[in-house]
Design a protein around this motif. Structure first.
Motif, PDB file in Angstrom:
ATOM      1  N   VAL A 142      -9.411 -17.419   5.487  1.00 14.60           N
ATOM      2  CA  VAL A 142      -9.882 -18.429   4.536  1.00 14.60           C
ATOM      3  C   VAL A 142     -11.399 -18.594   4.660  1.00 14.60           C
ATOM      4  O   VAL A 142     -12.117 -18.686   3.649  1.00 14.60           O
ATOM      5  N   MET A 143     -11.907 -18.602   5.884  1.00 15.41           N
ATOM      6  CA  MET A 143     -13.358 -18.709   6.090  1.00 15.41           C
ATOM      7  C   MET A 143     -14.084 -17.532   5.448  1.00 15.41           C
ATOM      8  O   MET A 143     -15.154 -17.694   4.849  1.00 15.41           O
ATOM      9  N   ALA A 195      -0.976 -22.400   3.397  1.00 18.02           N
ATOM     10  CA  ALA A 195       0.318 -22.195   2.746  1.00 18.02           C
ATOM     11  C   ALA A 195       0.136 -21.903   1.262  1.00 18.02           C
ATOM     12  O   ALA A 195       0.880 -21.113   0.677  1.00 18.02           O
ATOM     13  N   THR A 196      -0.863 -22.510   0.639  1.00 20.12           N
ATOM     14  CA  THR A 196      -1.132 -22.267  -0.779  1.00 20.12           C
ATOM     15  C   THR A 196      -1.721 -20.884  -1.004  1.00 20.12           C
ATOM     16  O   THR A 196      -1.296 -20.139  -1.892  1.00 20.12           O
ATOM     17  N   LEU A 197      -2.688 -20.505  -0.179  1.00 21.14           N
ATOM     18  CA  LEU A 197      -3.396 -19.252  -0.391  1.00 21.14           C
ATOM     19  C   LEU A 197      -2.552 -18.036  -0.040  1.00 21.14           C
ATOM     20  O   LEU A 197      -2.695 -16.981  -0.651  1.00 21.14           O
ATOM     21  N   PHE A 198      -1.692 -18.172   0.928  1.00 26.22           N
ATOM     22  CA  PHE A 198      -0.820 -17.062   1.289  1.00 26.22           C
ATOM     23  C   PHE A 198       0.559 -17.324   0.695  1.00 26.22           C
ATOM     24  O   PHE A 198       1.563 -17.434   1.390  1.00 26.22           O
ATOM     25  N   ALA A 199       0.566 -17.420  -0.627  1.00 26.84           N
ATOM     26  CA  ALA A 199       1.761 -17.872  -1.336  1.00 26.84           C
ATOM     27  C   ALA A 199       2.828 -16.805  -1.455  1.00 26.84           C
ATOM     28  O   ALA A 199       3.848 -17.026  -2.060  1.00 26.84           O
ATOM     29  N   GLY A 200       2.585 -15.606  -0.878  1.00 26.31           N
ATOM     30  CA  GLY A 200       3.653 -14.616  -0.857  1.00 26.31           C
ATOM     31  C   GLY A 200       4.818 -15.091  -0.013  1.00 26.31           C
ATOM     32  O   GLY A 200       5.926 -14.578  -0.128  1.00 26.31           O
ATOM     33  N   ILE A 201       4.590 -16.062   0.844  1.00 23.77           N
ATOM     34  CA  ILE A 201       5.649 -16.685   1.631  1.00 23.77           C
ATOM     35  C   ILE A 201       5.877 -18.070   1.056  1.00 23.77           C
ATOM     36  O   ILE A 201       5.062 -18.970   1.204  1.00 23.77           O
ATOM     37  N   GLN A 202       6.939 -18.245   0.334  1.00 24.54           N
ATOM     38  CA  GLN A 202       7.220 -19.527  -0.305  1.00 24.54           C
ATOM     39  C   GLN A 202       8.151 -20.357   0.567  1.00 24.54           C
ATOM     40  O   GLN A 202       9.234 -19.906   0.945  1.00 24.54           O
ATOM     41  N   GLY A 225      -0.852 -10.724   6.389  1.00 23.52           N
ATOM     42  CA  GLY A 225      -2.237 -10.348   6.569  1.00 23.52           C
ATOM     43  C   GLY A 225      -3.117 -11.217   5.702  1.00 23.52           C
ATOM     44  O   GLY A 225      -2.666 -12.196   5.105  1.00 23.52           O
ATOM     45  N   ALA A 226      -4.371 -10.849   5.596  1.00 23.11           N
ATOM     46  CA  ALA A 226      -5.329 -11.661   4.850  1.00 23.11           C
ATOM     47  C   ALA A 226      -4.999 -11.734   3.374  1.00 23.11           C
ATOM     48  O   ALA A 226      -5.378 -12.674   2.687  1.00 23.11           O
ATOM     49  N   THR A 227      -4.283 -10.732   2.846  1.00 29.59           N
ATOM     50  CA  THR A 227      -3.999 -10.709   1.416  1.00 29.59           C
ATOM     51  C   THR A 227      -2.533 -10.981   1.098  1.00 29.59           C
ATOM     52  O   THR A 227      -2.094 -10.751  -0.018  1.00 29.59           O
ATOM     53  N   GLY A 228      -1.757 -11.465   2.076  1.00 29.16           N
ATOM     54  CA  GLY A 228      -0.366 -11.786   1.805  1.00 29.16           C
ATOM     55  C   GLY A 228       0.588 -11.015   2.700  1.00 29.16           C
ATOM     56  O   GLY A 228       0.270 -10.672   3.839  1.00 29.16           O
ATOM     57  N   VAL A 229       1.773 -10.710   2.179  1.00 32.89           N
ATOM     58  CA  VAL A 229       2.818 -10.055   2.946  1.00 32.89           C
ATOM     59  C   VAL A 229       2.509  -8.568   3.089  1.00 32.89           C
ATOM     60  O   VAL A 229       2.361  -7.848   2.107  1.00 32.89           O
ATOM     61  N   THR A 254      -9.835 -18.882  -3.504  1.00 33.24           N
ATOM     62  CA  THR A 254      -8.580 -18.325  -4.005  1.00 33.24           C
ATOM     63  C   THR A 254      -8.178 -17.110  -3.183  1.00 33.24           C
ATOM     64  O   THR A 254      -8.967 -16.563  -2.399  1.00 33.24           O
ATOM     65  N   GLY A 255      -6.943 -16.673  -3.399  1.00 35.55           N
ATOM     66  CA  GLY A 255      -6.495 -15.435  -2.779  1.00 35.55           C
ATOM     67  C   GLY A 255      -7.338 -14.253  -3.194  1.00 35.55           C
ATOM     68  O   GLY A 255      -7.536 -13.308  -2.428  1.00 35.55           O
ATOM     69  N   HIS A 256      -7.867 -14.300  -4.409  1.00 35.11           N
ATOM     70  CA  HIS A 256      -8.731 -13.219  -4.883  1.00 35.11           C
ATOM     71  C   HIS A 256     -10.016 -13.163  -4.059  1.00 35.11           C
ATOM     72  O   HIS A 256     -10.482 -12.061  -3.714  1.00 35.11           O
ATOM     73  N   ASP A 257     -10.595 -14.316  -3.734  1.00 32.11           N
ATOM     74  CA  ASP A 257     -11.797 -14.330  -2.900  1.00 32.11           C
ATOM     75  C   ASP A 257     -11.527 -13.651  -1.556  1.00 32.11           C
ATOM     76  O   ASP A 257     -12.349 -12.873  -1.061  1.00 32.11           O
ATOM     77  N   ILE A 258     -10.397 -13.966  -0.964  1.00 34.66           N
ATOM     78  CA  ILE A 258     -10.059 -13.386   0.337  1.00 34.66           C
ATOM     79  C   ILE A 258      -9.852 -11.883   0.215  1.00 34.66           C
ATOM     80  O   ILE A 258     -10.368 -11.096   1.020  1.00 34.66           O
TER      81      ILE A 258
END
Length: 429
Positions: free
Chosen positions: A204-205, A297-304, A407-411, A238-242
């Motif tokens: 996130v940073m 939890a919001t940014l890594f939303a691949g895990i709901q 990982g940084a971009t999700g699952v 956003t997830g796109h920024d990461i």
């Protein structure tokens, strides 16, 4: 300059300097221009042109000096930032240092950094040596240094230029960035981050650094360097920024943005650094760490979290069976430290509820016994008020219905039940 509550004026330095060192035994074997010419086909524009122009002009200097003229580079800090024993040994054996320095105005492109790193990498390759990035106190082998430079489309990975170290204190983890000053921007910091968010908050940073750096360079786009750039007090990440910061723009998911409040934290010691602090937005109640956990939890939303179903269909049954079949191997890799770097193992388990089981995720923190997993909840549970974001939970392995590597971009691996839910193949109640 207009000052409002919506923007934070951040001072702009007059000029920036990049410094790279190339340790070697003896003197360079080839001239600097010849060394750069040897790697020219691996330098995309504008870096190739910038390096050649700065070598011919007053903005870059390349000098070879006896290593005795320099203060000793701290081996403990170099090791902390990834130096290998072989690299430290070569530094200890070196008799000379080639010092590459370049200056440029703040803004984009950061010509001083790109050109100086390219020239230092070329010199290091000519002597089979290493590059030392003085700003980041990092060793770079020549190939890695060259790969970190912009490609043909001008793209770079921010993680090659900005590090996110952290330390622990009584209030949790203290994260900072180390690299934004290359571009003239103050470094970021976050305090009070829950321990289980080590990898996630680092990502996130990095995403926040990418977003603020874009705002910063847009504020410097004019012909004259301004005295201040106004950054938004409320920054969105956003997830796109990461994903873009990690060089994987095609892997980002459609995540909702999270808000972070920017505060200027000026240093009281003239020798110390000032920071831009990332805090929860106005209106958040409770500890900062709770908001940071919700943001992850919001940014890594691949895990709901909070997924419910009562009668599994064929696809869900198969997904659960697949996950459980690989659970022992996931534990073995977790204990051996064999999971990919900068990732987090999470498990999904069921909580009893009036309308059927509620399935929530938890980040694994320890797994000493095969039957018992200790973790940190990734969400607030509806059916159990004791299960809150960041709270310690103990999960019976028999209750696990899924697991995943984040990982940084999700699952990156696993998440079979979530894939079934995302596909729309939801079980019939």
């Amino acid at each position: 300059m207009l000052i409002t509550d919506d923007f934070l004026p951040v001072p702009v330095p007059e000029s920036l300097t990049a410094t790279y060192l190339v340790p070697m035994v003896g003197l360079p074997r080839v001239g600097t221009k010849s060394a750069v010419a040897a790697v020219a086909d691996r330098l995309a524009e504008p870096v190739r042109g910038l390096a050649q122009q700065m070598l011919d002009g007053p903005l870059m200097s390349v000098e070879t000096r006896s290593i005795a003229e320099f203060p000793q580079l701290p081996p403990d800090l170099l090791s902390a930032f990834g130096a290998t024993e072989a690299q430290l040994a070569r530094l200890a054996e070196a008799s000379h240092l080639v010092v590459v320095q370049a200056q440029y105005r703040p803004g984009w492109p950061p010509a001083h950094e790109w050109a100086a790193r390219a020239v230092a990498a070329a010199i290091a390759e000519s002597v089979d040596g290493d590059v030392v990035d003085v700003f980041g106190l990092q060793f770079l082998d020549p190939a890695t240094a060259l790969r970190s430079l912009p490609d043909e489309q001008g793209r770079v990975r921010l993680v090659d230029w900005v590090l996110v170290p952290y330390s622990s204190d009584a209030e949790g983890l203290w994260f900072t960035t180390k690299g934004l000053r290359r571009f003239g921007l103050l470094e970021l910091q976050t305090q009070g981050v829950p321990d289980h968010l080590t990898r996630a908050w680092g990502a996130v940073m990095t995403g926040a650094a990418r977003r603020l750096l874009r705002d910063w360079t847009e504020g410097l786009a004019g012909a004259e360097v301004p005295a201040f750039v106004q950054l938004p007090v409320l920054a969105t990440v956003t997830g796109h920024d990461i994903a873009v910061a990690y060089g994987n723009p095609e892997q980002h998911g459609a995540t909702a943005p999270v808000l972070l409040r920017l505060e200027l934290d000026p240093a009281t010691d003239p020798e110390a650094d000032s920071f831009l602090s990332l805090r929860p937005p106005p209106g958040h109640s409770g500890p900062d760490g709770r908001y940071f956990a919700a943001a992850c939890a919001t940014l890594f939303a691949g895990i709901q979290p909070d997924v419910r179903y009562t009668r599994p269909g064929d696809a869900m049954t198969k997904a659960i069976a697949t996950a459980r079949a690989g659970l022992a191997d996931a534990r073995a890799r977790f204990l051996a430290g064999d999971l990919p770097a900068e990732t987090q193992l999470v498990v999904k388990y069921g909580l009893p509820g009036d309308e059927g089981p509620e399935f929530v995720w938890a980040g694994v923190t320890s797994w000493d016994s095969p039957e018992r997993i200790v973790g940190a909840s990734a969400s607030d549970a509806h059916s159990d008020p004791g299960v809150r974001i960041g709270a310690t939970v103990v999960v019976a392995a028999d209750d696990v219905v899924d697991w995943a590597v984040l990982g940084a971009t999700g699952v990156l691996e696993g998440g079979w039940t979530q894939a079934v839910l995302d596909s729309g193949d939801r079980p019939t109640p």
